[in-house]
Write a protein that holds these residues in place. Structure first.
Motif, mmCIF file in Angstrom:
data_model
loop_
_atom_site.group_PDB
_atom_site.id
_atom_site.type_symbol
_atom_site.label_atom_id
_atom_site.label_comp_id
_atom_site.label_asym_id
_atom_site.label_seq_id
_atom_site.Cartn_x
_atom_site.Cartn_y
_atom_site.Cartn_z
ATOM 1 N N PRO A 131 76.556 70.316 -25.166
ATOM 2 C CA PRO A 131 76.157 68.702 -24.970
ATOM 3 C C PRO A 131 75.370 68.904 -23.977
ATOM 4 C CG PRO A 131 78.454 68.929 -24.064
ATOM 5 C CD PRO A 131 77.519 70.365 -24.460
ATOM 6 N N THR A 132 74.742 68.780 -22.705
ATOM 7 C CA THR A 132 74.764 68.139 -21.854
ATOM 8 C C THR A 132 73.082 67.678 -22.311
ATOM 9 O OG1 THR A 132 75.504 70.607 -20.874
ATOM 10 C CG2 THR A 132 73.893 69.310 -19.126
ATOM 11 N N GLY A 133 72.356 68.441 -23.106
ATOM 12 C CA GLY A 133 71.039 67.399 -23.183
ATOM 13 C C GLY A 133 71.064 66.173 -24.178
ATOM 14 N N TYR A 134 72.026 66.243 -23.813
ATOM 15 C CA TYR A 134 72.531 64.616 -24.453
ATOM 16 C C TYR A 134 72.396 63.927 -23.674
ATOM 17 C CZ TYR A 134 74.120 60.208 -27.127
ATOM 18 O OH TYR A 134 74.696 59.323 -26.992
ATOM 19 N N ILE A 135 73.105 63.933 -22.213
ATOM 20 C CA ILE A 135 72.502 63.218 -20.965
ATOM 21 C C ILE A 135 70.648 63.506 -20.726
ATOM 22 C CG2 ILE A 135 72.940 62.680 -18.716
ATOM 23 C CD1 ILE A 135 74.979 64.759 -19.254
ATOM 24 N N ALA A 136 70.274 64.392 -20.490
ATOM 25 C CA ALA A 136 68.694 64.505 -20.873
ATOM 26 C C ALA A 136 67.904 63.636 -21.401
ATOM 27 C CB ALA A 136 68.015 65.720 -20.534
ATOM 28 N N LEU A 137 68.722 63.756 -22.634
ATOM 29 C CA LEU A 137 68.283 63.196 -23.815
ATOM 30 C C LEU A 137 68.201 61.248 -23.453
ATOM 31 C CD1 LEU A 137 66.078 61.925 -26.344
ATOM 32 C CD2 LEU A 137 68.841 62.723 -27.346
ATOM 33 N N MET A 138 68.866 61.181 -23.284
ATOM 34 C CA MET A 138 69.906 58.808 -22.607
ATOM 35 C C MET A 138 68.681 59.161 -21.516
ATOM 36 S SD MET A 138 71.958 58.480 -25.023
ATOM 37 C CE MET A 138 70.892 59.333 -26.043
ATOM 38 N N PHE A 139 68.681 59.581 -20.516
ATOM 39 C CA PHE A 139 68.011 59.346 -19.151
ATOM 40 C C PHE A 139 66.090 58.940 -19.772
ATOM 41 C CE2 PHE A 139 70.768 61.249 -16.204
ATOM 42 C CZ PHE A 139 71.490 59.817 -15.870
ATOM 43 N N LYS A 140 65.874 59.981 -21.091
ATOM 44 C CA LYS A 140 64.177 59.964 -20.960
ATOM 45 C C LYS A 140 64.508 58.390 -21.804
ATOM 46 C CE LYS A 140 60.066 61.694 -23.936
ATOM 47 N NZ LYS A 140 60.629 63.374 -24.620
ATOM 48 N N LYS A 141 64.936 58.131 -23.063
ATOM 49 C CA LYS A 141 65.665 57.303 -22.795
ATOM 50 C C LYS A 141 65.587 56.140 -22.360
ATOM 51 C CE LYS A 141 66.848 58.911 -27.817
ATOM 52 N NZ LYS A 141 67.848 58.692 -28.964
ATOM 53 N N LYS A 142 65.693 55.701 -21.836
ATOM 54 C CA LYS A 142 65.878 54.540 -20.593
ATOM 55 C C LYS A 142 65.295 54.786 -19.436
ATOM 56 C CE LYS A 142 69.215 51.891 -17.402
ATOM 57 N NZ LYS A 142 71.185 51.732 -17.443
ATOM 58 N N TYR A 143 65.143 55.879 -18.671
ATOM 59 C CA TYR A 143 63.887 56.024 -17.908
ATOM 60 C C TYR A 143 62.139 56.381 -18.357
ATOM 61 C CZ TYR A 143 67.843 54.593 -14.745
ATOM 62 O OH TYR A 143 68.750 54.428 -13.953
ATOM 63 N N GLY A 144 61.988 56.959 -19.281
ATOM 64 C CA GLY A 144 60.644 57.834 -19.330
ATOM 65 C C GLY A 144 60.729 58.666 -18.562
ATOM 66 N N ILE A 145 62.132 59.816 -18.185
ATOM 67 C CA ILE A 145 61.335 60.779 -16.656
ATOM 68 C C ILE A 145 61.571 62.052 -18.658
ATOM 69 C CG2 ILE A 145 62.011 62.096 -15.647
ATOM 70 C CD1 ILE A 145 64.418 59.759 -14.528
ATOM 71 N N PRO A 146 60.078 63.311 -18.129
ATOM 72 C CA PRO A 146 60.361 63.597 -19.546
ATOM 73 C C PRO A 146 61.531 65.017 -18.768
ATOM 74 C CG PRO A 146 58.347 64.166 -17.382
ATOM 75 C CD PRO A 146 59.656 62.764 -17.627
ATOM 76 N N TYR A 147 61.925 65.757 -20.069
ATOM 77 C CA TYR A 147 62.919 66.788 -20.020
ATOM 78 C C TYR A 147 62.804 68.047 -20.387
ATOM 79 C CZ TYR A 147 65.082 65.517 -24.440
ATOM 80 O OH TYR A 147 65.493 65.151 -25.665
ATOM 81 N N VAL A 148 63.367 68.884 -20.145
ATOM 82 C CA VAL A 148 62.941 70.360 -20.763
ATOM 83 C C VAL A 148 65.109 70.679 -20.744
ATOM 84 C CG1 VAL A 148 62.674 72.622 -20.276
ATOM 85 C CG2 VAL A 148 61.449 71.154 -19.422
ATOM 86 N N VAL A 149 64.962 71.748 -22.288
ATOM 87 C CA VAL A 149 66.546 72.006 -22.240
ATOM 88 C C VAL A 149 66.481 73.427 -22.681
ATOM 89 C CG1 VAL A 149 67.241 70.228 -23.337
ATOM 90 C CG2 VAL A 149 66.228 70.998 -25.012
ATOM 91 N N THR A 150 66.883 74.114 -21.780
ATOM 92 C CA THR A 150 67.484 75.794 -22.309
ATOM 93 C C THR A 150 68.084 76.320 -22.952
ATOM 94 O OG1 THR A 150 66.234 76.410 -20.694
ATOM 95 C CG2 THR A 150 67.102 78.175 -21.346
ATOM 96 N N ALA A 151 67.661 76.802 -24.732
ATOM 97 C CA ALA A 151 68.991 76.848 -25.485
ATOM 98 C C ALA A 151 69.232 78.367 -24.886
ATOM 99 C CB ALA A 151 67.955 76.931 -26.564
ATOM 100 N N HIS A 152 70.651 78.595 -24.794
ATOM 101 C CA HIS A 152 71.223 79.750 -23.831
ATOM 102 C C HIS A 152 71.469 80.754 -25.586
ATOM 103 C CE1 HIS A 152 70.576 79.856 -20.242
ATOM 104 N NE2 HIS A 152 70.519 77.933 -20.214
ATOM 105 N N GLY A 153 72.218 80.674 -26.428
ATOM 106 C CA GLY A 153 73.053 81.186 -27.682
ATOM 107 C C GLY A 153 73.363 80.309 -28.251
#
Length: 409
Positions: A131-153
Motif C-alpha cells: 500500500p505504500t505507493g498510495y502515499i506517493a500517489l497522494m503526494f504527487k496529486k497534491k505537490y506534483g512531485i514525481p514518484y517511482v514505485v518498485t514492485a517486489h512480488g
C-alpha cells in the motif's frame, strides 16, 4: 537531488533483516553522498485484531513487534512513524481491506506532511507498490512531485488477486507512476496480463547482492565454525517458512533426497507459520535436519557457504534474491519455475529449474541429487552474481531518477 523513500518493509526487533533489500539500497545511496530521507510506516494493531490473527496463525502480526536495538546499523537510515489501528479500523478491514489500508496510508501521509517540507524533495520512491505507493500517489496529486514505485512480488502476484478494490488501487498507482521498477520480467508479465497494467512506464531492475559480504569461503573451515560435520554434504533452505514459499514440501523433498543420496544432512534457516509442521514431518521421516530459526543477515553468508545445494520450491517469487546470494558464494540452487526464479538461475550452468507439474517433488529431489553428484563450477556461479552487485543496481536506479527529472526540468 533529494529523494524521499517510503516503505513498509523495514528492520524491527523481531526480524532485524526485514526489508534488507531496502537497507542495502540505502547504504549504497549514502556512500554516494546523495541527500535522502526514509519513512518506515509502522501499523500498531489493536488487541482485537491481534487476538483473531493469533487464532488464525498461532502467531502475532510481525509489524506489531517492538522496534528495539536501534543502535544496530540496520536502523540508522529509517525514521519510523506509527499508526494505531483501533477496533473500528479492524472492523473496517473485515469489510473493505482497500478502504482500511487507504485510511491508514492517509494517516501516514498526514504525519509525513506535518514533519517535512515536501516541496524540497525532487523525487519520491515507494517500496512496495501497495500500500505504500498510495502515499506517493497522494503526494504527487497534491505537490506534483514525481514518484517511482518498485514492485517486489506479493504486491503484484498476491494482494491484487485477493480483493477487487486493492487491484484497482494498485493499477492506479502503477499507471500514474513516473516509472515502475519491476524486480523481474515475470512480475511485469503478471501486472500486464492479470492486472491489465498499461505497461508504458516500466523498467526491469532486480534486487542486488552485496558481493563483498557474499563471497566464497572454505567449506571445511565454515562447517567447523558452525559446528557442522565435515563428513556430509548439506542441502538447505533459507527464507520464510510460509505456504507461498512451498515450505511445507521441504520434508518430503529432503526425504526423497536422503533415499537417493545417503551421505547428506539438511539445514532450514528461517521462521514462519509452518515451522512446527516442518519439524514434525522431518521427525516422522527420521531426517537429520538443523533448524536455525531466524539468522542475522550478517551470518547468512556463512550458512550459504556451508551448503552444497540451496533449494527454493516457491509457489510465487518476485525475484528470489537468496539464489543470487548463494551464487555469489559459489553455491547452486534448485528452484521452481515460479516468478523470477528462472531469471535468476539463468541456465543449467548455474542451477536447475523445475516446472510445476505431476511428480514435481520427485523431479525436484532428483535435480538436487544430480547437483550433489555433479557439482557446478563455483567460479562460474560467482561470475554470474557479480553482474548484480548493488553498485550496478543503484547505478540503474539513479539513471531512472535522472531521466524523470530531465523530462520535467
Amino acid at each position: 537531488m533529494r529523494i524521499l523513500y517510503l516503505t513498509n518493509l523495514y528492520p524491527y526487533n523481531g526480524n532485524p533483516v526485514s526489508g534488507i533489500f531496502i537497507t542495502r539500497r540505502l547504504e549504497e545511496i549514502a556512500q554516494r553522498k546523495i541527500d535522502f530521507k526514509v519513512y518506515a510506516t509502522v501499523i500498531q494493531y489493536c488487541n482485537f485484531f491481534k487476538y483473531f490473527y493469533y487464532l488464525k496463525t498461532r502467531s502475532f502480526p510481525s509489524l506489531y513487534k517492538e522496534l528495539k536495538n536501534k543502535n544496530l546499523e540496520y536502523y540508522m537510515y529509517y525514521k519510523y512513524i506509527f499508526c494505531h489501528s483501533n477496533i473500528y479500523d479492524c472492523f473496517t478491514r473485515l469489510f473493505s481491506k482497500d478502504k482500511y489500508y487507504k485510511y491508514l496510508q492517509m494517516k501516514f501521509f498526514n504525519v509525513i506532511e506535518n514533519s517535512e517540507d515536501i516541496s524540497k524533495f525532487d523525487i519520491i520512491h515507494a517500496h512496495p507498490t501497495y500500500p505504500t505507493g498510495y502515499i506517493a500517489l497522494m503526494f504527487k496529486k497534491k505537490y506534483g512531485i514525481p514518484y517511482v514505485v518498485t514492485a517486489h512480488g506479493s504486491d503484484i502476484h498476491t494482494y491484487p488477486k485477493s480483493n477487487l478494490e486493492i487491484r484497482k488501487t494498485t493499477l492506479e498507482i502503477l499507471n500514474r507512476a513516473d516509472k515502475v521498477i519491476f524486480v523481474s520480467k515475470r512480475l511485469l508479465d503478471i501486472a500486464v496480463s492479470v492486472l491489465e497494467y498499461k505497461g508504458n512506464n516500466f523498467v526491469i531492475i532486480p534486487n542486488g547482492v552485496d558481493v563483498r559480504k557474499f563471497t566464497p569461503m572454505d567449506k571445511f573451515e565454515i562447517r567447523r565454525k558452525l559446528q557442522l560435520s565435515t563428513d556430509y554434504k548439506y542441502v538447505g533452505f533459507v527464507g520464510n517458512l510460509i505456504p507461498i514459499k512451498n515450505a511445507q514440501l521441504l520434508p518430503e523433498i529432503f526425504n526423497l533426497v536422503k533415499k537417493s543420496y545417503n551421505n547428506v544432512k539438511f539445514i532450514v534457516i528461517g521462521f514462519g507459520e509452518l515451522y512446527s509442521y516442518i519439524q514434525r514431518e522431518c521427525q516422522k521421516y527420521n531426517l537429520d535436519v538443523i533448524f536455525t530459526g531466524i539468522v542475522s543477515h550478517d551470518d547468512i553468508p556463512f550458512w550459504l557457504n556451508a551448503l552444497d545445494v540451496l533449494v527454493l520450491p516457491s509457489a510465487e517469487e518476485g525475484w528470489g534474491n537468496v539464489i543470487l546470494e548463494a551464487l555469489a558464494c559459489g553455491v547452486p540452487t534448485v528452484g521452481s519455475n515460479a516468478g523470477g526464479i528462472p531469471e535468476v538461475i539463468g541456465s543449467e550452468d548455474f542451477g536447475r529449474v523445475v516446472e510445476f507439474k505431476e511428480n514435481f517433488v520427485n523431479i525436484f529431489a532428483n535435480n538436487i541429487v544430480e547437483l550433489l553428484n555433479h557439482p557446478l563450477s563455483p567460479v562460474k556461479l560467482r561470475e554470474r552474481a557479480l553482474q548484480y552487485s548493488w553498485k550496478n543496481i543503484i547505478d540503474k536506479e539513479l539513471e531512472v531518477y535522472k531521466s524523470i527529472l530531465n523530462k520535467i526540468y
